[in-house]
Write an enzyme that holds these catalytic residues in place. Sequence first.
Site, PDB file in Angstrom:
ATOM      1  N   GLU A 191      -0.053  -9.167  -2.139  1.00 23.07           N
ATOM      2  CA  GLU A 191      -0.751 -10.254  -2.827  1.00 23.07           C
ATOM      3  C   GLU A 191      -1.180 -11.333  -1.838  1.00 23.07           C
ATOM      4  OE1 GLU A 191      -0.119 -13.345  -6.591  1.00 23.07           O
ATOM      5  OE2 GLU A 191       1.489 -11.972  -6.009  1.00 23.07           O
TER       6      GLU A 191
ATOM      7  N   HIS B 227       4.073  -5.539  -7.480  1.00 18.25           N
ATOM      8  CA  HIS B 227       3.191  -6.485  -6.790  1.00 18.25           C
ATOM      9  C   HIS B 227       3.031  -5.989  -5.354  1.00 18.25           C
ATOM     10  CE1 HIS B 227       4.938  -9.725  -9.636  1.00 18.25           C
ATOM     11  NE2 HIS B 227       3.679  -9.529  -9.994  1.00 18.25           N
TER      12      HIS B 227
ATOM     13  N   HIS C 286       9.620  -5.571  -8.223  1.00 18.89           N
ATOM     14  CA  HIS C 286       8.917  -6.847  -8.145  1.00 18.89           C
ATOM     15  C   HIS C 286       7.985  -6.871  -6.946  1.00 18.89           C
ATOM     16  CE1 HIS C 286       8.083 -11.010  -7.013  1.00 18.89           C
ATOM     17  NE2 HIS C 286       8.040 -11.210  -8.318  1.00 18.89           N
TER      18      HIS C 286
ATOM     19  N   ASP D  60      -2.157 -11.672 -15.749  1.00 19.15           N
ATOM     20  CA  ASP D  60      -1.099 -12.159 -14.863  1.00 19.15           C
ATOM     21  C   ASP D  60      -0.483 -13.463 -15.342  1.00 19.15           C
ATOM     22  OD1 ASP D  60       0.618 -12.487 -12.764  1.00 19.15           O
ATOM     23  OD2 ASP D  60      -0.887 -12.527 -11.201  1.00 19.15           O
TER      24      ASP D  60
ATOM     25  N   HIS E 126       2.806 -11.912 -17.039  1.00 19.74           N
ATOM     26  CA  HIS E 126       4.069 -12.647 -16.992  1.00 19.74           C
ATOM     27  C   HIS E 126       3.966 -13.672 -18.113  1.00 19.74           C
ATOM     28  CE1 HIS E 126       5.056 -10.902 -13.105  1.00 19.74           C
ATOM     29  NE2 HIS E 126       3.935 -11.364 -12.588  1.00 19.74           N
TER      30      HIS E 126
ATOM     31  N   HIS F 137      -2.535  -6.482  -7.749  1.00 19.34           N
ATOM     32  CA  HIS F 137      -3.253  -7.356  -6.810  1.00 19.34           C
ATOM     33  C   HIS F 137      -3.906  -6.532  -5.689  1.00 19.34           C
ATOM     34  CE1 HIS F 137      -1.804 -10.758  -8.988  1.00 19.34           C
ATOM     35  NE2 HIS F 137      -0.547 -10.514  -8.676  1.00 19.34           N
TER      36      HIS F 137
ATOM     37  N   ARG G  18       9.272  -7.833  -1.038  1.00 16.55           N
ATOM     38  CA  ARG G  18      10.021  -9.039  -0.674  1.00 16.55           C
ATOM     39  C   ARG G  18      11.303  -9.167  -1.496  1.00 16.55           C
ATOM     40  NH1 ARG G  18       7.879 -13.023  -2.610  1.00 16.55           N
ATOM     41  NH2 ARG G  18       6.193 -12.057  -3.799  1.00 16.55           N
TER      42      ARG G  18
ATOM     43  N   ARG H 231       4.679 -22.710  -7.754  1.00 13.26           N
ATOM     44  CA  ARG H 231       6.003 -22.062  -7.738  1.00 13.26           C
ATOM     45  C   ARG H 231       7.080 -22.975  -8.319  1.00 13.26           C
ATOM     46  NH1 ARG H 231      10.049 -20.737  -3.247  1.00 13.26           N
ATOM     47  NH2 ARG H 231      10.633 -18.545  -3.545  1.00 13.26           N
TER      48      ARG H 231
END
Length: 448
Positions: free
Chosen positions: A241, A238, A211, A326, A60, A275, A214, A81
């Site tokens: 994770e 992902h 992604h 990452d 990322h 992950h 979620r 975050r």
Amino acid sequence: MSSTTFHAAYAHLPTGVERDVRLTVDRGRFTAVETGAAAQPGDRELPGVVLPGLANAHSHVFHRALRGRTHVGGGTFWTWREGMYAVAAQLDPTSYLALARAAYAEMALAAITAVGEFHYLHHGPGGARYLDPNEMGHALVEAAADAGIRLTLLDTCYLAGGLGPDGHVPLEGPQLRFGDGDAQTWALRVDDLRDHTDGGPAHVRVGAAIHSVRAVPREALGVVASWARQGGRPLHIHLSEQPAENEACLAAHGLTPTGLLAAEGVLGPDLSAVHATHLTDEDVALLGQHSCWACFCPTTERDLADGIGPAVSLRDAGARLSLGSDQHAVVDLIEEARALEMHERLDTLQRGRFAPEDLLAAATAHESIGWPDAGRLELGARADLVAVRLDSVRTAGSDPAQVLLSATASDVDTVVVDGAVVVEGGQHRLGDVGRLLHDAITPLWKDA
């Protein structure tokens, strides 16, 4: 274009470490690989030990701006975050280009010759579309070309802001920049992106990513997977994770995230599960049965306190391993490879869970990001190579076969990508990469 021949005292070939290796390159490919061969007049001598180029399978790139900024009060996932969303809210195509160019150049300095960019920063503030809806993706393509590394643009479907007891919740705030509304609209936008795999300054493969369970509702999972498979493209996600992801998926679907992917037909040898930290025994078996990739990002997983994934169990079950940096708390694929073994040692109290050649295989797993003709010093392969010094304070006295257990990115002397010298004498062709990073990142924190 005339051919170039490099000479290495030691080189990691598919057969193992060989002495006195001559590698001839023409039009971006190895056209001759000779062992036990003395250097000839005109050969370019490479110091230390030569490795294939390394593959960063999970990036990322805008997270590079977070390094050293997320540890207030010791740091929590939420402070991280908040910082990530603050950076995401500010970037535009111009600043994204500057940050990505500098970060990709840092990767080249660290022996990375190809990167899989998990790209979801698609649109403008509030979700407004740019005139070219792929303008942010094009900025990444330009950045990688400037930095001299190949790019796999893993355009990421991101439709929901999370998964709660009542199902998926809408995107909000900075997340609005990530979404396309639905999976069909995402696919239409990504249809306009193109591969450029030979010729010209840009070497780009377009892939797809979900992604996470979620952020992508169940009914959209198969849409993304089908789009990728119709074009023979790599597919990433992902996966598990954090324990909270598993708990939410179980509550919503009665399945683990891996079980949900299996039920929706997403698992397969083209899928990289990034992950793969919190897996059940059944999850491990499913990923192995489908020959999936498991992409470990050890320096990120320890920075975010996510945990240590079951790397050996996945390997033994039939999954294949790759590595990524990452969020770029560290950009050093040698360290990621070493951490794969060291984290296993901490978790199991046993040494030798992975042999040095296993670590090199994970660090050079270009197939996982759509470059099956790279990652090996052999006839016909893409001419990527990395020279790692054996005379630094870290590597002096090391066995060339075990250099991944002693070296760091600071020991990388030369990097060649598709036959072009990108790093020489530890210096990138763009010049002062630290200055490029400083100039790109500092404005993003001017109000902090």
